[in-house]
Motif scaffolding. Structure first.
Motif: not given
Ligand SMILES: C[S@@+](CC[C@H](N)C(=O)[O-])C[C@H]1O[C@@H](n2cnc3c(N)ncnc32)[C@H](O)[C@@H]1O
Length: 200
Positions: A15, A48, A69, A92, A108
């Motif tokens: 990623y 995140g 995160d 979150f 996002w």
């Protein structure tokens, strides 16, 4: 939540290589993020935050930004890559942040995996930590219908913009801008949307 953490932990390196840089983010999106999250003082959470590049983008705009995160590999990567930034491991769904203390939130592509029946609770948590007048910027996959699909990492959801805006309103955020971009130019690219909302 554990499934999401494990799925991203397994693919964290890949990623980071594919997406972990703000020059991979569309210029219109960067402008919008700058416009809505950098012009006022106060703490901004990048919830995140993944590789942490957008937290860093905000920091370079002199924003008091903190990336949060679920995945330790992302937090380690961000702390190593951007040693002057602030990154915290957390969810979150339950933020270790005082009521009304945040002036902006960037989400996002981080709410994309939240099952629709859980989203209201997440938005209430975001509203809890935001000050009145704070700005929320959400990037997500645009859809004609609310439906799931098999994203490369974990199940994700397309949201019709009006439907997400209505959920935001129920949680105490009023839409102030939307941006939509069809996913036509690159094979496999999905329709994109951004909602900007203000805490009322
Ligand atoms: C598609 S990635 C987006 C990452 C980054 N915002 C970006 O633009 O590249 C989704 C991110 O949300 C994080 N995430 C998912 N659920 C979370 C939760 N409950 N709390 C915090 N982070 C979460 C994942 O670990 C992952 O880093």
């Amino acid at each position: 939540m554990d499934l999401i953490r494990q799925a991203y932990a397994t693919k964290a390196r890949e990623y980071v290589e594919l997406f972990g840089s703000s020059d991979k983010v569309h210029a219109d999106d960067l402008s919008l993020i700058e416009h809505y999250l950098s012009l006022r003082p106060g703490a901004v959470l990048d919830i995140g935050s993944g590789p942490g590049h957008l937290t860093e983008y905000l920091r370079t705009l002199n924003v008091d930004a903190c990336g949060i995160d679920l995945v330790p590999q992302f937090i380690d990567h961000a702390r190593n890559t951007y040693p002057d930034g602030r990154y915290e491991l957390g969810s979150f769904r339950q933020l270790a942040v005082a009521n009304g203390s945040v002036f902006g939130i960037l989400a996002w592509y981080s709410l994309i995996h939240v099952p629709p029946e859980d989203l209201a609770g997440v938005l209430v948590e975001l509203r809890r930590v935001t000050a009145n007048g704070a700005t929320l910027v959400i990037g997500f996959f645009d859809g004609d219908r609310l439906e799931s699909f098999e994203h490369a990492v974990a199940t994700a959801y397309y949201w019709p913009v009006d439907q997400l805006a209505a959920q935001l309103q129920d949680a105490g955020f009023i839409e102030i801008e939307r941006l939509q971009r069809p996913g036509v130019n690159e094979p496999g690219r999905r329709p994109h949307a951004v909602l900007v909302a203000r805490a009322t």
